[in-house]
Design a protein around this motif. Structure first.
Motif, PDB file in Angstrom:
ATOM      1  N   LYS A   1      69.887  31.862  52.026  1.00 46.38           N
ATOM      2  CA  LYS A   1      68.820  32.246  51.116  1.00 46.38           C
ATOM      3  C   LYS A   1      67.958  33.358  51.718  1.00 46.38           C
ATOM      4  O   LYS A   1      67.503  34.251  51.017  1.00 46.38           O
ATOM      5  CB  LYS A   1      67.951  31.035  50.789  1.00 46.38           C
ATOM      6  CG  LYS A   1      67.925  30.682  49.343  1.00 46.38           C
ATOM      7  CD  LYS A   1      67.023  29.500  49.091  1.00 46.38           C
ATOM      8  CE  LYS A   1      67.084  29.176  47.622  1.00 46.38           C
ATOM      9  NZ  LYS A   1      66.263  28.051  47.261  1.00 46.38           N
ATOM     10  N   LYS A   2      67.727  33.257  53.049  1.00 48.51           N
ATOM     11  CA  LYS A   2      66.929  34.281  53.722  1.00 48.51           C
ATOM     12  C   LYS A   2      67.634  35.631  53.667  1.00 48.51           C
ATOM     13  O   LYS A   2      67.000  36.669  53.473  1.00 48.51           O
ATOM     14  CB  LYS A   2      66.660  33.890  55.175  1.00 48.51           C
ATOM     15  CG  LYS A   2      65.653  32.790  55.329  1.00 48.51           C
ATOM     16  CD  LYS A   2      65.390  32.513  56.794  1.00 48.51           C
ATOM     17  CE  LYS A   2      64.384  31.399  56.950  1.00 48.51           C
ATOM     18  NZ  LYS A   2      64.072  31.125  58.351  1.00 48.51           N
ATOM     19  N   LEU A   3      68.949  35.612  53.840  1.00 47.61           N
ATOM     20  CA  LEU A   3      69.716  36.853  53.778  1.00 47.61           C
ATOM     21  C   LEU A   3      69.638  37.463  52.380  1.00 47.61           C
ATOM     22  O   LEU A   3      69.434  38.675  52.240  1.00 47.61           O
ATOM     23  CB  LEU A   3      71.173  36.601  54.159  1.00 47.61           C
ATOM     24  CG  LEU A   3      72.103  37.811  54.094  1.00 47.61           C
ATOM     25  CD1 LEU A   3      71.651  38.893  55.068  1.00 47.61           C
ATOM     26  CD2 LEU A   3      73.533  37.404  54.365  1.00 47.61           C
ATOM     27  N   ALA A   4      69.767  36.638  51.343  1.00 44.76           N
ATOM     28  CA  ALA A   4      69.678  37.131  49.968  1.00 44.76           C
ATOM     29  C   ALA A   4      68.299  37.713  49.697  1.00 44.76           C
ATOM     30  O   ALA A   4      68.170  38.782  49.068  1.00 44.76           O
ATOM     31  CB  ALA A   4      69.999  36.015  48.985  1.00 44.76           C
ATOM     32  N   THR A   5      67.256  37.053  50.170  1.00 43.68           N
ATOM     33  CA  THR A   5      65.890  37.558  49.985  1.00 43.68           C
ATOM     34  C   THR A   5      65.707  38.882  50.712  1.00 43.68           C
ATOM     35  O   THR A   5      65.127  39.823  50.170  1.00 43.68           O
ATOM     36  CB  THR A   5      64.866  36.526  50.499  1.00 43.68           C
ATOM     37  OG1 THR A   5      65.071  35.297  49.816  1.00 43.68           O
ATOM     38  CG2 THR A   5      63.452  36.997  50.286  1.00 43.68           C
ATOM     39  N   PHE A   6      66.208  38.954  51.949  1.00 40.36           N
ATOM     40  CA  PHE A   6      66.109  40.196  52.711  1.00 40.36           C
ATOM     41  C   PHE A   6      66.829  41.335  52.004  1.00 40.36           C
ATOM     42  O   PHE A   6      66.306  42.442  51.898  1.00 40.36           O
ATOM     43  CB  PHE A   6      66.696  40.003  54.118  1.00 40.36           C
ATOM     44  CG  PHE A   6      66.807  41.282  54.890  1.00 40.36           C
ATOM     45  CD1 PHE A   6      65.690  41.862  55.457  1.00 40.36           C
ATOM     46  CD2 PHE A   6      68.033  41.921  55.022  1.00 40.36           C
ATOM     47  CE1 PHE A   6      65.786  43.060  56.158  1.00 40.36           C
ATOM     48  CE2 PHE A   6      68.145  43.113  55.713  1.00 40.36           C
ATOM     49  CZ  PHE A   6      67.007  43.685  56.284  1.00 40.36           C
ATOM     50  N   LEU A   7      68.040  41.070  51.517  1.00 41.39           N
ATOM     51  CA  LEU A   7      68.805  42.117  50.837  1.00 41.39           C
ATOM     52  C   LEU A   7      68.125  42.566  49.546  1.00 41.39           C
ATOM     53  O   LEU A   7      68.104  43.763  49.235  1.00 41.39           O
ATOM     54  CB  LEU A   7      70.227  41.624  50.553  1.00 41.39           C
ATOM     55  CG  LEU A   7      71.110  41.453  51.790  1.00 41.39           C
ATOM     56  CD1 LEU A   7      72.443  40.829  51.397  1.00 41.39           C
ATOM     57  CD2 LEU A   7      71.317  42.770  52.498  1.00 41.39           C
ATOM     58  N   ASN A   8      67.555  41.629  48.787  1.00 42.52           N
ATOM     59  CA  ASN A   8      66.821  42.000  47.576  1.00 42.52           C
ATOM     60  C   ASN A   8      65.628  42.895  47.903  1.00 42.52           C
ATOM     61  O   ASN A   8      65.382  43.899  47.222  1.00 42.52           O
ATOM     62  CB  ASN A   8      66.350  40.763  46.820  1.00 42.52           C
ATOM     63  CG  ASN A   8      67.461  40.085  46.069  1.00 42.52           C
ATOM     64  OD1 ASN A   8      68.448  40.709  45.703  1.00 42.52           O
ATOM     65  ND2 ASN A   8      67.309  38.793  45.849  1.00 42.52           N
ATOM     66  N   ASP A   9      64.886  42.540  48.948  1.00 45.42           N
ATOM     67  CA  ASP A   9      63.749  43.361  49.360  1.00 45.42           C
ATOM     68  C   ASP A   9      64.204  44.740  49.846  1.00 45.42           C
ATOM     69  O   ASP A   9      63.566  45.748  49.563  1.00 45.42           O
ATOM     70  CB  ASP A   9      62.953  42.659  50.462  1.00 45.42           C
ATOM     71  CG  ASP A   9      62.245  41.414  49.964  1.00 45.42           C
ATOM     72  OD1 ASP A   9      62.063  41.285  48.725  1.00 45.42           O
ATOM     73  OD2 ASP A   9      61.884  40.567  50.803  1.00 45.42           O
ATOM     74  N   TYR A  10      65.309  44.765  50.586  1.00 47.86           N
ATOM     75  CA  TYR A  10      65.830  46.036  51.100  1.00 47.86           C
ATOM     76  C   TYR A  10      66.224  46.973  49.956  1.00 47.86           C
ATOM     77  O   TYR A  10      65.893  48.150  49.967  1.00 47.86           O
ATOM     78  CB  TYR A  10      67.031  45.786  52.018  1.00 47.86           C
ATOM     79  CG  TYR A  10      67.658  47.057  52.530  1.00 47.86           C
ATOM     80  CD1 TYR A  10      67.049  47.778  53.550  1.00 47.86           C
ATOM     81  CD2 TYR A  10      68.840  47.552  51.982  1.00 47.86           C
ATOM     82  CE1 TYR A  10      67.597  48.951  54.025  1.00 47.86           C
ATOM     83  CE2 TYR A  10      69.403  48.726  52.447  1.00 47.86           C
ATOM     84  CZ  TYR A  10      68.778  49.423  53.470  1.00 47.86           C
ATOM     85  OH  TYR A  10      69.318  50.597  53.922  1.00 47.86           O
ATOM     86  N   VAL A  11      66.915  46.425  48.955  1.00 48.27           N
ATOM     87  CA  VAL A  11      67.360  47.254  47.833  1.00 48.27           C
ATOM     88  C   VAL A  11      66.165  47.782  47.044  1.00 48.27           C
ATOM     89  O   VAL A  11      66.184  48.917  46.559  1.00 48.27           O
ATOM     90  CB  VAL A  11      68.331  46.461  46.928  1.00 48.27           C
ATOM     91  CG1 VAL A  11      68.595  47.176  45.629  1.00 48.27           C
ATOM     92  CG2 VAL A  11      69.637  46.213  47.659  1.00 48.27           C
ATOM     93  N   LEU A  12      65.111  46.991  46.930  1.00 50.51           N
ATOM     94  CA  LEU A  12      63.917  47.460  46.224  1.00 50.51           C
ATOM     95  C   LEU A  12      63.255  48.626  46.946  1.00 50.51           C
ATOM     96  O   LEU A  12      62.622  49.473  46.315  1.00 50.51           O
ATOM     97  CB  LEU A  12      62.917  46.314  46.054  1.00 50.51           C
ATOM     98  CG  LEU A  12      63.310  45.235  45.060  1.00 50.51           C
ATOM     99  CD1 LEU A  12      62.287  44.103  45.083  1.00 50.51           C
ATOM    100  CD2 LEU A  12      63.450  45.798  43.658  1.00 50.51           C
ATOM    101  N   GLU A  13      63.402  48.681  48.265  1.00 54.11           N
ATOM    102  CA  GLU A  13      62.804  49.759  49.047  1.00 54.11           C
ATOM    103  C   GLU A  13      63.675  51.027  49.084  1.00 54.11           C
ATOM    104  O   GLU A  13      63.202  52.083  49.452  1.00 54.11           O
ATOM    105  CB  GLU A  13      62.541  49.294  50.484  1.00 54.11           C
ATOM    106  CG  GLU A  13      61.532  48.181  50.588  1.00 54.11           C
ATOM    107  CD  GLU A  13      60.145  48.607  50.136  1.00 54.11           C
ATOM    108  OE1 GLU A  13      59.739  49.742  50.417  1.00 54.11           O
ATOM    109  OE2 GLU A  13      59.478  47.784  49.477  1.00 54.11           O
TER     110      GLU A  13
END
Length: 98
Positions: free
Chosen positions: A2-14
């Motif tokens: 879940k942490k990886l998915a959250t990190f990737l979502n935040d990364y793509v938004l940036e």
């Protein structure tokens, strides 16, 4: 996970379009390298499968792009109709699934 998915979502938004272009170019080059390693007798089935995957993802991306483009046009038309209301600003809020 879940942490990886959250990190990737935040990364793509940036990311901006240049970052996404670099990522996609890298993935494309990796796909070409993998394609070059496939034996000659297995190339046809792999080509069919990869073509289907490409067509489905390209169509989904195009549909999403056109829908997003049409929403932006609607918002511009709406803003032009309501120019006298200059108080405040419009904020786009994105809901996250939890």
């Amino acid at each position: 996970m879940k942490k990886l998915a959250t990190f990737l979502n935040d990364y793509v938004l940036e990311c901006d379009w240049k970052d996404m272009a670099l990522i996609k170019t890298c993935v494309c080059a990796f796909g070409v390298m993998l394609g070059l390693t496939v034996k000659k007798e297995r190339k046809k089935p792999i080509m069919i499968i990869s073509s289907l995957i490409f067509l489905v993802t390209a169509c989904l991306t195009a549909v999403r792009f056109v829908l997003e483009l049409s929403e932006d046009d609607f918002e511009e038309d709406f803003e032009e109709d309501h120019k006298d209301d200059e108080e405040g600003f419009v904020m786009r809020i994105v809901a996250e699934d939890e």
